[in-house]
Design an enzyme around this catalytic site. Structure first.
Site: not given
Ligand code: SAM
Length: 658
Positions: A62
């Site tokens: 993010s």
């Molecule tokens: N906060 C994280 C970082 O700083 O790296 C941001 C990660 S990214 C914007 C969002 C993540 O949510 C992705 O890696 C995606 O695989 C995950 N994601 C999407 N749906 C999900 C779910 N149902 N459960 C867990 N993770 C999920």
């Protein structure tokens, strides 16, 4: 890389404090966690830009500002138990672990979850646990939580997450469509009571899972489908005015709606696309011939443009003047389209009184390419290491290019600082020689004096680069244009040729909004209001004339098809191959629908497809940036004079060897 601690400090002050993040715990944690350790090594130099970056599995880490905003809004405090859904790289979990007592994070991609956990342990964040799985239903076995942060967006707030909040706890979750969501802050105020408020628009990857979307990102079956309305590309197709071939007189005539303006700014999405040049030349010819425009002002060096101007206005060449536009990037002005435009404007001028003739002027008044060449030549001889840095830096003289470390490195090199004085002297000499001292007329002499008077300050700032040099350059371009218009009298009308990044209102792009940079488009709008028109140009794919680095040879490069989250893709999907989109009515459906920020592509003289997202795309709000947008779905590389291959030496006849 420059000291990461300094880069973090800069990130915190520039991207967080400046945008209103105040919580001292959040700011302290963001100052401490090494974000470069959470991204692939190749992306490390972009780690402290305020943008998302790829982390594998088509996911992103993010944007720092959003991480800080979410944690601040959730009121995360010492003693808290926190859940993060969508751990990704583990970066937000690391920040949380420095503030809260216990952090549970869940990530649906097992490889990312494993890697995130390994990183957190390696960096000593032992109070954060990352698990693999679907987090859309939360982690009931660990509930209740004082805060839940969701880093992926669905259509609705997942009910189980609300139920897993402690009373008084907060859930921060993006909710909305695929392209854009609202960031909701939900507070549990009682056993069965919650309040909700909106923190603004965000763009997250989809929340995939039982309480989110299907694997392909589409809405899950439990959600209701909205009534069918036109898709955004359909909406663009409906509003677009299809354009014929550029050579067809009806092409330029389509732009007549802007002929009553005092200042018309014509952009380009790259410095090396034939169609952008040919279209602007057709519009320019028509406006000069029919509508009384006499000033053609371009993002070109003043002394070089003056040589072409003399040709266009039937004056002899200045004695001893070097051939114009011989320095990198030569194709920008020494190309087949400009050569023809020179002939055409000269022909139009043939029967006119000298004071009614159209002229061609350079807005880059400090002889930018010449100065850069002098800097590089000097450093090559005296400090090759600093020369390497300088070359890279000049490749990134563009505010949209996410390459902060390059400026940092340049300023840190000792040899660089030691050369400053001598290099600046050389630039001044070069400018004096380029301007010459005879026969430039009173106006020309005054402009020259103006250049020389402030050149030193300009060179000093240019030497170190960064936002200040961008602002100074664009302020001077706007001032030069003002001088030209004032000199031309109350009826003078001007056409400006410059890159979209200069002519699209900076306030509607990341450069203005996040970095406080302004540009000529914004300044012209502030001065001329409705008497000006800012027209952007764009393309989906094709080829482009561009280089790998500053000073390296021109290549014909393939332009990658535009990204799915860009304005370019919306235009491509409209199915109209060439069009003009009038954006002057801000209340029109197309303007309202296009007003959600999207990525926009900016290619300069350098094109790096390998890092295209980070080197060439930036957020923008198109209908606020431009009054109109001209679209060419497939485009080809601009041809330098001397044929389609990179030229070696050109005949030195007046003005280009034509
Ligand atoms: N906060 C994280 C970082 O700083 O790296 C941001 C990660 S990214 C914007 C969002 C993540 O949510 C992705 O890696 C995606 O695989 C995950 N994601 C999407 N749906 C999900 C779910 N149902 N459960 C867990 N993770 C999920």
């Amino acid at each position: 890389m420059t000291d990461p601690k300094q880069l973090r400090e800069r990130m915190v002050s520039r991207h967080l404090e400046a945008r209103g993040i105040r919580n001292p715990d959040v700011l302290a944690a963001m100052r401490e966690v090494p974000r470069e350790r959470f991204v692939p090594e190749a992306m490390a130099e972009f780690a402290y830009e305020d943008g998302p970056l790829p982390i594998g599995e088509e996911q992103t880490i993010s944007q720092p500002y959003i991480v800080a905003l979410m944690i601040e809004a959730a009121d995360v405090s010492p003693g808290d138990r926190v859940l993060e859904v969508g751990a990704g790289s583990g970066y937000a979990a690391a920040i949380l672990s420095l503030i809260a007592d216990e952090v549970f994070a869940i990530e649906r991609h097992e490889s990312l979850a494993r890697e995130a956990q390994r990183r957190l342990l390696e960096l000593g964040y032992t109070n954060a646990v990352v698990m693999a799985g679907d987090g859309s239903g939360g982690m009931p076995e660990q509930a209740p939580f004082d805060a839940i942060l969701v880093a992926a967006g669905g259509d609705e707030v997942p009910e189980p997450l609300k139920a897993q909040l402690a009373i008084g706890g907060k859930l921060i979750v993006p909710v909305g469509g695929e392209d854009m969501q609202s960031l909701c802050c939900i507070t549990r105020t009682g056993e069965n009571e919650w309040t909700e408020h909106d923190l603004g628009r965000v763009r997250f990857v989809p929340l995939i899972g039982k309480h989110g979307r299907y694997e392909d990102g589409s809405r899950s079956a439990t959600n209701h489908q909205p009534a069918r309305r036109l898709s955004l590309p359909e909406c663009v197709a409906e509003a677009a005015v299809p354009l014929p071939d550029i050579d067809d007189p009806d092409f330029a005539a389509a732009f007549d709606r802007f002929a009553d303006k005092r200042v018309v700014l014509l952009g380009e999405a790259s410095h090396g696309t034939h169609e952008f040049y040919a279209a602007r030349a057709a519009i320019t010819r028509r406006f000069v011939e029919k509508y009384g425009f006499t000033i053609v002002a371009a993002e070109a060096d003043w002394p070089d443009a003056a040589s072409l101007d003399r040709y266009i206005r039937h004056q002899p060449p200045r004695e001893g003047a070097p051939a114009p536009f011989e320095r990198f990037p030569t194709w920008m002005w020494r190309n087949t389209v400009i050569a023809q435009l020179g002939h055409d404007l000269r022909a139009i001028n043939a029967g006119r009184d000298p004071d009614k003739m159209a002229g061609f002027y350079g807005l880059d008044i400090y002889n930018m390419s010449g100065s850069i060449e002098a800097v590089l030549a000097y450093l090559d001889e005296n400090d090759p290491e600093a020369a390497k840095v300088a070359r890279e830096r000049y490749g990134c003289l563009t505010p949209w290019q996410a390459d902060p470390a390059t400026y940092g490195r340049a300023a840190m090199t000792k040899g660089y600082a030691e050369c400053e004085h001598l290099v600046i002297e050389q630039c001044r000499d070069l400018l004096l020689r380029a301007l010459g001292d005879e026969d430039s007329g009173l106006f020309g002499a005054a402009m020259n004096a103006r250049l020389v008077a402030s050149a030193e300050r300009y060179y000093r700032i240019m030497y170190y680069g960064g936002a200040e040099s961008w602002n100074l350059r664009d302020s001077h371009m706007a001032e030069t244009l003002d001088h030209l218009l004032d000199h031309g009298g109350p009826d003078a009308k001007a056409i400006v040729w410059a890159h979209n990044s200069h002519i699209g209102d900076a306030r509607a792009t990341e450069m203005g909004e996040v970095r406080g940079e302004h540009n000529i488009g914004q300044l012209v709008r502030e001065r001329w209001g409705d008497e000006s028109a800012l027209i952007g140009f764009g393309t989906h794919t094709g080829t482009v004339s561009a280089a790998d680095d500053w000073d390296s040879p021109r290549k014909v490069k393939r332009v990658l098809p535009s990204r799915s989250d860009s304005y370019e893709r919306v235009c491509h999907d409209s199915g109209v191959p060439r069009f003009l989109l009038d954006l002057t009515d801000r209340d029109s459906t197309v303007c309202r629908r296009l007003a959600e920020p999207r990525l926009e592509r900016f290619i300069g003289v350098i094109y790096r497809p390998e890092t295209e997202r980070w080197s060439h795309y930036s957020d923008a709000v198109l209908p606020e940036q431009f009054d109109a947008y001209a679209w060419f779905d497939e485009t080809r590389a601009l041809e330098p004079l001397g044929g389609p291959e990179p030229e070696t030496g050109l005949p030195d006849t007046y003005p280009f060897g034509m």
